[in-house]
Design a protein around this motif. Sequence first.
Motif, PDB file in Angstrom:
ATOM      1  N   SER A 249      -5.112   0.958  -5.888  1.00  0.00           N
ATOM      2  CA  SER A 249      -4.437   0.252  -6.979  1.00  0.00           C
ATOM      3  C   SER A 249      -2.960   0.636  -7.115  1.00  0.00           C
ATOM      4  O   SER A 249      -2.235   0.021  -7.896  1.00  0.00           O
ATOM      5  CB  SER A 249      -5.153   0.532  -8.309  1.00  0.00           C
ATOM      6  OG  SER A 249      -4.961   1.882  -8.699  1.00  0.00           O
ATOM      7  N   LEU A 250      -2.514   1.616  -6.329  1.00  0.00           N
ATOM      8  CA  LEU A 250      -1.109   2.014  -6.412  1.00  0.00           C
ATOM      9  C   LEU A 250      -0.203   0.885  -5.918  1.00  0.00           C
ATOM     10  O   LEU A 250      -0.559   0.159  -4.986  1.00  0.00           O
ATOM     11  CB  LEU A 250      -0.851   3.273  -5.570  1.00  0.00           C
ATOM     12  CG  LEU A 250      -1.466   4.563  -6.079  1.00  0.00           C
ATOM     13  CD1 LEU A 250      -1.231   5.695  -5.077  1.00  0.00           C
ATOM     14  CD2 LEU A 250      -0.907   4.940  -7.442  1.00  0.00           C
ATOM     15  N   PRO A 251       0.973   0.745  -6.525  1.00  0.00           N
ATOM     16  CA  PRO A 251       1.901  -0.306  -6.080  1.00  0.00           C
ATOM     17  C   PRO A 251       2.480   0.019  -4.704  1.00  0.00           C
ATOM     18  O   PRO A 251       2.448   1.166  -4.270  1.00  0.00           O
ATOM     19  CB  PRO A 251       2.994  -0.263  -7.145  1.00  0.00           C
ATOM     20  CG  PRO A 251       2.975   1.148  -7.647  1.00  0.00           C
ATOM     21  CD  PRO A 251       1.530   1.575  -7.591  1.00  0.00           C
ATOM     22  N   ILE A 252       3.027  -0.983  -4.055  1.00  0.00           N
ATOM     23  CA  ILE A 252       3.706  -0.782  -2.776  1.00  0.00           C
ATOM     24  C   ILE A 252       4.948   0.081  -2.996  1.00  0.00           C
ATOM     25  O   ILE A 252       5.236   0.995  -2.234  1.00  0.00           O
ATOM     26  CB  ILE A 252       4.106  -2.138  -2.137  1.00  0.00           C
ATOM     27  CG1 ILE A 252       2.885  -3.019  -1.913  1.00  0.00           C
ATOM     28  CG2 ILE A 252       4.892  -1.930  -0.843  1.00  0.00           C
ATOM     29  CD1 ILE A 252       1.885  -2.462  -0.925  1.00  0.00           C
ATOM     30  N   THR A 253       5.674  -0.212  -4.069  1.00  0.00           N
ATOM     31  CA  THR A 253       6.852   0.562  -4.444  1.00  0.00           C
ATOM     32  C   THR A 253       7.049   0.437  -5.951  1.00  0.00           C
ATOM     33  O   THR A 253       6.508  -0.485  -6.576  1.00  0.00           O
ATOM     34  CB  THR A 253       8.109   0.091  -3.673  1.00  0.00           C
ATOM     35  OG1 THR A 253       9.165   1.009  -3.910  1.00  0.00           O
ATOM     36  CG2 THR A 253       8.523  -1.302  -4.069  1.00  0.00           C
ATOM     37  N   MET A 254       7.796   1.361  -6.536  1.00  0.00           N
ATOM     38  CA  MET A 254       8.056   1.323  -7.966  1.00  0.00           C
ATOM     39  C   MET A 254       9.505   1.706  -8.216  1.00  0.00           C
ATOM     40  O   MET A 254       9.981   2.731  -7.712  1.00  0.00           O
ATOM     41  CB  MET A 254       7.129   2.300  -8.703  1.00  0.00           C
ATOM     42  CG  MET A 254       7.310   2.275 -10.214  1.00  0.00           C
ATOM     43  SD  MET A 254       6.208   3.433 -11.057  1.00  0.00           S
ATOM     44  CE  MET A 254       4.660   2.569 -10.912  1.00  0.00           C
ATOM     45  N   ALA A 255      10.192   0.870  -8.965  1.00  0.00           N
ATOM     46  CA  ALA A 255      11.590   1.133  -9.312  1.00  0.00           C
ATOM     47  C   ALA A 255      11.685   2.310 -10.284  1.00  0.00           C
ATOM     48  O   ALA A 255      10.690   2.701 -10.908  1.00  0.00           O
ATOM     49  CB  ALA A 255      12.199  -0.121  -9.943  1.00  0.00           C
TER      50      ALA A 255
END
Length: 189
Positions: A121-127
């Motif tokens: 469930s982790l995002p591909i990337t996070m700002a």
Amino acid sequence: MTPFTRRNFLTATASLLASPTILRAQSLTAEDEATARHNISSFAMQNWQDHFDSLGVATLLADTTSRALHYWSADGSDYRLYPTSVPMTDELTKRGYTKVVRKKVGPSWTPTPNMRERDPSLPITMAAGPGNPLGTHALYLDWPAYLIHGTHDTRKIGRRSSSGCIGLYNEKIAELYDLVPIGAQVRLI
């Protein structure tokens, strides 16, 4: 003769209670001194000379056992100790010598493939921002995907809670960020 008052009674009682502690402190054995090297937070004192030949441009020592990060300035006049979060398991812990190769205010986060495998469930990337697990500042090491960074989740500090990185309170990583130049030597033990 000193009059008997409550204040005099409390002072005398405190003196008597402190006497064994004072006597014991004056007769520390080598074993007692070794035990005293750990403070109540279990931070183990470290000497940079036990780990490095010189201080270089600055020196960082991350002690995963006592969950502390030690900082020494290039001339040794500034020493600081920071509580940290450390990797959840020994398998996630990389130990050895490295250095700071990049610094970033407001780092973005890209979970590693292993992190995404453990938690799809982790995002591909996070700002950068309040939900970003890297906090407000990051020091990148020359080991891929290993950083010393802040955290917005202050419950993680003092615990085995990271996926490999060393985490600090945001205000402490901001302080360290200003102190540590690129090229600073780092050791994780």
